[in-house]
Write an enzyme that holds these catalytic residues in place. Structure first.
Site, mmCIF file in Angstrom:
data_model
loop_
_atom_site.group_PDB
_atom_site.id
_atom_site.type_symbol
_atom_site.label_atom_id
_atom_site.label_comp_id
_atom_site.label_asym_id
_atom_site.label_seq_id
_atom_site.Cartn_x
_atom_site.Cartn_y
_atom_site.Cartn_z
ATOM 1 N N LYS A 31 41.376 47.089 41.132
ATOM 2 C CA LYS A 31 40.249 46.401 40.495
ATOM 3 C C LYS A 31 39.051 46.290 41.443
ATOM 4 O O LYS A 31 39.219 46.247 42.672
ATOM 5 C CB LYS A 31 40.668 45.027 39.985
ATOM 6 C CG LYS A 31 40.804 43.977 41.046
ATOM 7 C CD LYS A 31 40.665 42.566 40.462
ATOM 8 C CE LYS A 31 40.497 41.581 41.610
ATOM 9 N NZ LYS A 31 39.833 40.353 41.320
ATOM 10 N N LYS A 45 46.845 39.584 48.157
ATOM 11 C CA LYS A 45 46.027 38.972 49.213
ATOM 12 C C LYS A 45 46.810 38.858 50.522
ATOM 13 O O LYS A 45 46.227 38.912 51.595
ATOM 14 C CB LYS A 45 45.495 37.613 48.759
ATOM 15 C CG LYS A 45 44.380 37.770 47.733
ATOM 16 C CD LYS A 45 43.392 36.632 47.766
ATOM 17 C CE LYS A 45 42.171 36.987 46.937
ATOM 18 N NZ LYS A 45 41.235 35.887 46.779
ATOM 19 N N LYS A 63 35.140 41.473 44.699
ATOM 20 C CA LYS A 63 33.873 41.071 45.327
ATOM 21 C C LYS A 63 33.986 40.934 46.845
ATOM 22 O O LYS A 63 32.966 40.843 47.525
ATOM 23 C CB LYS A 63 33.330 39.788 44.688
ATOM 24 C CG LYS A 63 34.131 38.527 44.961
ATOM 25 C CD LYS A 63 33.423 37.381 44.299
ATOM 26 C CE LYS A 63 34.183 36.091 44.160
ATOM 27 N NZ LYS A 63 35.384 35.849 44.862
#
Ligand code: AQP
Length: 340
Positions: A200, A118, A203
């Site tokens: 991955k 992140k 969302k």
């Protein structure tokens, strides 16, 4: 284990109300929440405190919080059975997080791969909350004495920290917390991005072609699956290393159909990739249509959604206060008179 026995155990999980709830969240987490909710005492959180570790537009976030709650219900979480909680409605999450942060080393947090990922994605906003995120997640879990935490494989490292912190607190003071076990599904634990199957499905991906959102219309789903990256092979055979894109589609088909991977391979033996893609798109549409119908029927009913949160917060606060009064007493704080 008998149902009666399991009823004394608690499962807990949560999702950040950011981005678009996607098929990865569904097979990695939500679907299992639905399956487990009748066997355990269950608590499902919309973790809004976590969501602000990346920049959000306040008016959007507010909408997202109710939308995620409605999507949980539409996926099959039963508000009469499960406790559904907006994280910020229970102030003890932040309180316990503070206490646990004093037991967490910088080195442990530095090793967290989600923080590293992140930080790269949000290089303009590497804030302290993003760094201490796993401690708040540990607090979410330990506050309710959760025994089992159904999550996707990406959360395993955070779960390990929650277990370590529970054990550390218990041995430094005295037994206080249940030590939670992860529940990671055998298939669907790591759904990969459709355009880049080495990472991955996420969302909050900026490229919406990488994910299938639970609220995507059927034609969009079909188009995204059709364009999913595969390889130039011809036979439908599962191999994560040399054919990650195809493996991802087979694995998704397996999770949604309930067939194991060898059965899926047999089912598509001698067929082309295009057949797998078409059947998978149909299966996703078939799974998501009833979810979307329920979602659209409840999302406008703000009173209904708010009443679920009101009841959830009441139950959660009772449990949270019980844990926090123990925690504060054990670390040596003076307990206010009325709570004695
Ligand atoms: N690709 C995935 N496959 C299987 N399970 C997954 N989960 C997430 N992605 C997959 C599981 O869903 C739950 C919620 O995770 P989250 O709130 O961290 O959401 P996210 O999709 O992982 O979101 P991102 O990509 O980190 O973007 P943000 O958070 O910024 O919106 C967890 O149980 C997770 O394992």
């Amino acid at each position: 284990m008998s149902t009666e026995k399991k009823k004394n155990k608690t499962i807990l999980s949560g999702i950040q109300p950011s981005g678009h709830l996607c098929i990865g969240n569904y097979v990695g987490a939500l679907k299992n929440w639905v399956d487990l909710q009748y066997e355990y005492n269950s608590i499902f959180l919309v973790v809004d405190l976590h969501a602000i570790t990346v920049r959000q537009t306040p008016s959007e976030l507010r909408k997202q919080c109710l939308s995620f709650l409605a999507q949980y219900i539409a996926c099959g979480i039963d508000p009469d059975t499960s406790t559904m909680v907006m994280q910020s409605h229970v102030s003890q999450h932040a309180e316990l997080s503070w206490v646990l942060s004093t037991l967490t080393s910088m080195g442990e947090l530095n090793r967290m791969t989600q923080f590293k990922d992140k930080s790269k994605r949000h290089s303009q906003n590497i804030n302290a909350g993003l760094f201490t995120y796993p401690v708040l997640m540990a607090a979410d879990i330990l506050l309710y004495q959760a025994d089992v935490v159904p999550v996707g494989a990406d959360q395993k490292q955070h779960l390990e920290l929650a277990r370590d912190l529970a054990q550390r607190f218990n041995s430094r003071y005295s037994p206080t917390f249940s030590v939670p076990e992860p529940y990671i599904p055998k298939s669907g634990a790591r759904v990969m991005s459709l355009q880049n199957p080495m990472k991955k499905m996420s969302k909050s991906d900026d490229n919406l072609n990488n994910l299938i959102a639970l609220l995507d219309p059927p034609d969009v789903i079909t188009r995204k699956i059709k364009r999913a990256v595969t390889d130039s092979g011809t036979d439908i055979r599962y191999d994560e290393v040399s054919r990650p894109g195809l493996a991802n589609l087979i694995s998704l088909y397996s999770s949604l159909s309930g067939m194991d991977i060898p059965t899926v391979e047999n089912h598509f033996a001698g067929k082309q990739y295009s057949v797998l893609k078409k059947d998978l798109a149909d299966l996703i549409v078939e799974t998501l249509i009833p979810i979307q119908e329920t979602y659209h029927s409840i999302i406008q009913d703000k009173d209904y959604l708010e009443s679920i949160l009101f009841n959830g917060a009441n139950t959660a606060k009772y449990l949270a206060r019980r844990t926090m009064s123990k925690v504060y007493r054990k670390v040596g704080f003076v307990v206010p008179k009325k709570e004695k």
